[in-house]
Enzyme design. Sequence first.
Site, PDB file in Angstrom:
ATOM      1  N   PHE A 142       0.952  -1.254  -0.109  1.00  0.00           N
ATOM      2  CA  PHE A 142      -0.087  -0.196   0.023  1.00  0.00           C
ATOM      3  C   PHE A 142       1.006   1.244  -0.029  1.00  0.00           C
ATOM      4  O   PHE A 142       1.569   1.481   1.058  1.00  0.00           O
ATOM      5  CB  PHE A 142      -1.146  -0.046   1.113  1.00  0.00           C
ATOM      6  N   ASP A 230       9.443   2.824   2.411  1.00  0.00           N
ATOM      7  CA  ASP A 230       7.942   3.732   2.695  1.00  0.00           C
ATOM      8  C   ASP A 230       7.770   3.438   4.289  1.00  0.00           C
ATOM      9  O   ASP A 230       7.342   2.545   4.505  1.00  0.00           O
ATOM     10  CB  ASP A 230       6.995   3.214   1.694  1.00  0.00           C
ATOM     11  N   LYS A 259       1.953  10.886   7.309  1.00  0.00           N
ATOM     12  CA  LYS A 259       1.169  10.535   8.404  1.00  0.00           C
ATOM     13  C   LYS A 259       1.560  11.225   9.838  1.00  0.00           C
ATOM     14  O   LYS A 259       1.306  12.423   9.665  1.00  0.00           O
ATOM     15  CB  LYS A 259       1.042   9.117   8.823  1.00  0.00           C
TER      16      LYS A 259
HETATM   17  C1  LIG Z   1      -0.970   5.903   4.591  1.00  0.00           C
HETATM   18  C2  LIG Z   1       0.196   5.531   3.565  1.00  0.00           C
HETATM   19  C3  LIG Z   1       0.349   6.125   2.184  1.00  0.00           C
HETATM   20  C4  LIG Z   1      -0.343   7.146   1.631  1.00  0.00           C
HETATM   21  O1  LIG Z   1      -0.406   8.248   2.378  1.00  0.00           O
HETATM   22  P1  LIG Z   1      -1.705   9.300   2.169  1.00  0.00           P
HETATM   23  O2  LIG Z   1      -1.408  10.528   3.008  1.00  0.00           O
HETATM   24  O3  LIG Z   1      -2.854   8.685   2.511  1.00  0.00           O
HETATM   25  O4  LIG Z   1      -1.616   9.609   0.653  1.00  0.00           O
HETATM   26  C5  LIG Z   1       1.531   5.480   1.752  1.00  0.00           C
HETATM   27  N1  LIG Z   1       2.328   4.610   2.035  1.00  0.00           N
HETATM   28  C6  LIG Z   1       2.192   3.817   3.327  1.00  0.00           C
HETATM   29  C7  LIG Z   1       3.088   3.058   3.670  1.00  0.00           C
HETATM   30  C8  LIG Z   1       0.981   4.384   4.222  1.00  0.00           C
HETATM   31  O5  LIG Z   1       0.653   3.864   5.221  1.00  0.00           O
END
Ligand SMILES: *Cc1c(COP(=O)(O)O)cnc(C)c1O
Length: 400
Positions: A142, A230, A259
């Site tokens: 994700f 990420d 986040k």
């Molecule tokens: C939440 C998330 C994203 C995307 O972040 P948004 O602020 O919702 O665009 C990307 N990578 C990971 C691992 C995430 O948990």
Amino acid sequence: MTETTTGLLKLGREYGAHNYHPLPVVAAEAEGAWVTDVEGRRYLDMLAAYSALNFGHRHPRLIAAARRQLDQLTLVSRAFEHDQFGPFCAELAELAGMDVVLPMNTGAEAVETAIKVARKWGYTVKGVPAGQAVIIAFEGNFHGRTTTIVSFSTDPDARADFGPYTPGFRVVPYGDLDATAAAVAELGDRVVAVLVEPIQGEAGVVVPPPGFLAGIRSLCTQQNILMIADEIQSGLGRTGHTFACAAEDVVPDAYLLGKALGGGIVPVSAMVSSWPVLGVLQPGQHGSTFGGNPLACAVAREVVAMLRTGEYQARARVLGQRFHARLGALPGVGAVRGRGLWAGVEFTSLPGREVCERLTARGVLAKETHGNVIRLAPPLVISEEDLDWGLSQIEAAIRD
Ligand SMILES: *Cc1c(COP(=O)(O)O)cnc(C)c1O
């Protein structure tokens, strides 16, 4: 306007697009680990906005930083410099042990930034023939919701009917080092980056086998490939470390953050890397109107200052041990995955949604992921007593 829960839920469903399926709670205020709804009912927040609220709701230090900045300057665009920009970049780079920061707003934008930078690095530094760059990603990933990012998603809900898809990605099984090495062997010098979540959050808090991240690191070093971690959900204290990669003593070529970087107040994301990588960008080649704005930088500087103390990482480590020990002993639970104050709890027969609905009724907020799994990520500021209370409600919800 109706102030009751049912009235507000109805309004949201009538006028808001149905791209989410929220639990029936209408929040009105919150502090620390606790949320109060429009009827005055209180809930223990054990989701913390998927780690965006690592420091809890309205942490006094973060609210004070935001208030100070609101009275000074909120936006200039990157056409001009402002007094929070340089300090923010310097402080975040230092926390990450890296050279340079490129701020954006949402997590998806940080991922898009990394994709563009990795490709440009491939063409201008590595010498990949024009248009041939490939980025390796993993099954169950994700990374956000843009058309390019969903192009390499393996979740049918996230991907179906959004094509045509962006080419240039190869997806291999998560945790499978041999499959990753085989893809690199097959694609050769076209591979510019491996994009990896050190722990897959959305997939249900999936921890890769020991040695996987370290293996990716050495593969990338040997083959001149960028390792991009990420850490948008796994980073900034959640796992007991500032970065989840640290559990395997791995330092990637770039961290993607988001986040919790915005302190639960404003969206702040960033790609943090070295000059040889981020230095490929020249003026005009990438940007964002709100990226690195004064309010975002002021709040994120306070987040960085809080993380520098190590206090939150330590809380995640210590409370995390208690958390995982108690979760592992619950009845009806098949597997508990995760690290620190982060867990994917897999039930043997109960659907995750059902458990979350029962928990809502018992005053605990949590969210299902896929099928029989719920995700727990309480704020790192949660007290031991509240954590114990939340765990006892989970136990009671299973027995309900
Ligand atoms: C939440 C998330 C994203 C995307 O972040 P948004 O602020 O919702 O665009 C990307 N990578 C990971 C691992 C995430 O948990």
